[in-house]
Enzyme design. Sequence first.
Site, PDB file in Angstrom:
ATOM      1  CD  GLN A  77      -3.040  -0.464  -0.157  1.00  0.00           C
ATOM      2  OE1 GLN A  77      -3.105   0.718  -0.482  1.00  0.00           O
ATOM      3  NE2 GLN A  77      -3.720  -1.403  -0.795  1.00  0.00           N
ATOM      4  CB  SER A  78       4.186   1.954  -1.417  1.00  0.00           C
ATOM      5  OG  SER A  78       4.974   3.086  -1.735  1.00  0.00           O
ATOM      6  CG  ASN A  79       0.370   6.664   0.548  1.00  0.00           C
ATOM      7  OD1 ASN A  79      -0.758   6.426   0.119  1.00  0.00           O
ATOM      8  ND2 ASN A  79       0.674   6.605   1.847  1.00  0.00           N
ATOM      9  CB  ALA A  81       4.611   2.267  -5.079  1.00  0.00           C
TER      10      ALA A  81
END
Length: 316
Positions: A77-79, A81
């Site tokens: 859930q990387s913002n 990325a």
Amino acid sequence: MAEDTAPRVTFGAWPTPLEPAPRLARALGLGAGDLWLKRDDLTGLGGGGNKVRKLEFLCGAAVAAGARTLVTSGAPQSNHARLTAAAGARLGLDVVLVLAGPAAGQDLGAGNVALDGLLGAEIVWAGEADAADVVQQVVERLRGEGAEPALIPFGGSSATGARGYAECGRELLSQAPDLAQVVTALGSGGTMAGLVRTLGPERVLGVHCGAVPDPGAAVAALVPCPAEALRLRLDQVGAGYATLTEPVKAAIRTAARTEGVVLDPIYTGRAMAGLIAAVTEGDVRAGDRTVFLHSGGLPGLFGNEPAMRWAGAGAP
Ligand SMILES: *Cc1c(COP(=O)(O)O)cnc(C)c1O
């Protein structure tokens, strides 16, 4: 390279707003005029968030070097990325995202990972392997294919990426010359490092979110300031990066119900919980102008199933 000649592309509309938060300030035990929100969730590109400022410099350097593909890594859930995927789309570059862990068990239709797909990024799941090793393999594969990859660091945190937050610090000084402190979530460290560069360590309070093992070292590696001089709170991680803690629930609920502002369970919720604890302990005091950096992360809330269930049940 001098600050002003660093290659940069523009993704956002600057400056972002600095808004008063009188009802939240009162709820925290501060004076109505003491607390302000720096709205870096409103940075425009790809749903917004703090990584946009870093990516202006990181992508500026990548474009100047002739890159045709951006490669980065992160949590599922990387913002960061998701915003790298958006930056690539804006610039007409291909994007490969190496996400930690196996694809199995992920809800690919939730939050950031769904937006990664929408934005057209190729996703490589690291599975059992170390994401950094997989990134190297991807970079070598792309070089072999002539795809001219540029490696964007984890979280966008390098000296180049941190320039974006040195710039944010200058924005803040023109919007609030009397600011006593900025409170920010601390993940990979570039946001805090850039702010410290402009404002000095005494005016930046970083709340560790569990993204790296040694947050003080992560920040100190990016700014000429010893780790001991940094103001850090290490008490909001709970059982780990992905967990939803009771103080974070209280912080998210309070911000939502006093100001209509939505925080996320991983970063901004922890930062607000850290601010609440700092007020309780007297480290942040009434009468001083405190700025809370809203660094984004809304898609991360939509990608966090326990947080969504809790919210949907009325946030008890
Ligand atoms: C990445 C992130 C942070 C932390 O920023 P770093 O520069 O990695 O320390 C804070 N808030 C949100 C919403 C983020 O995505």
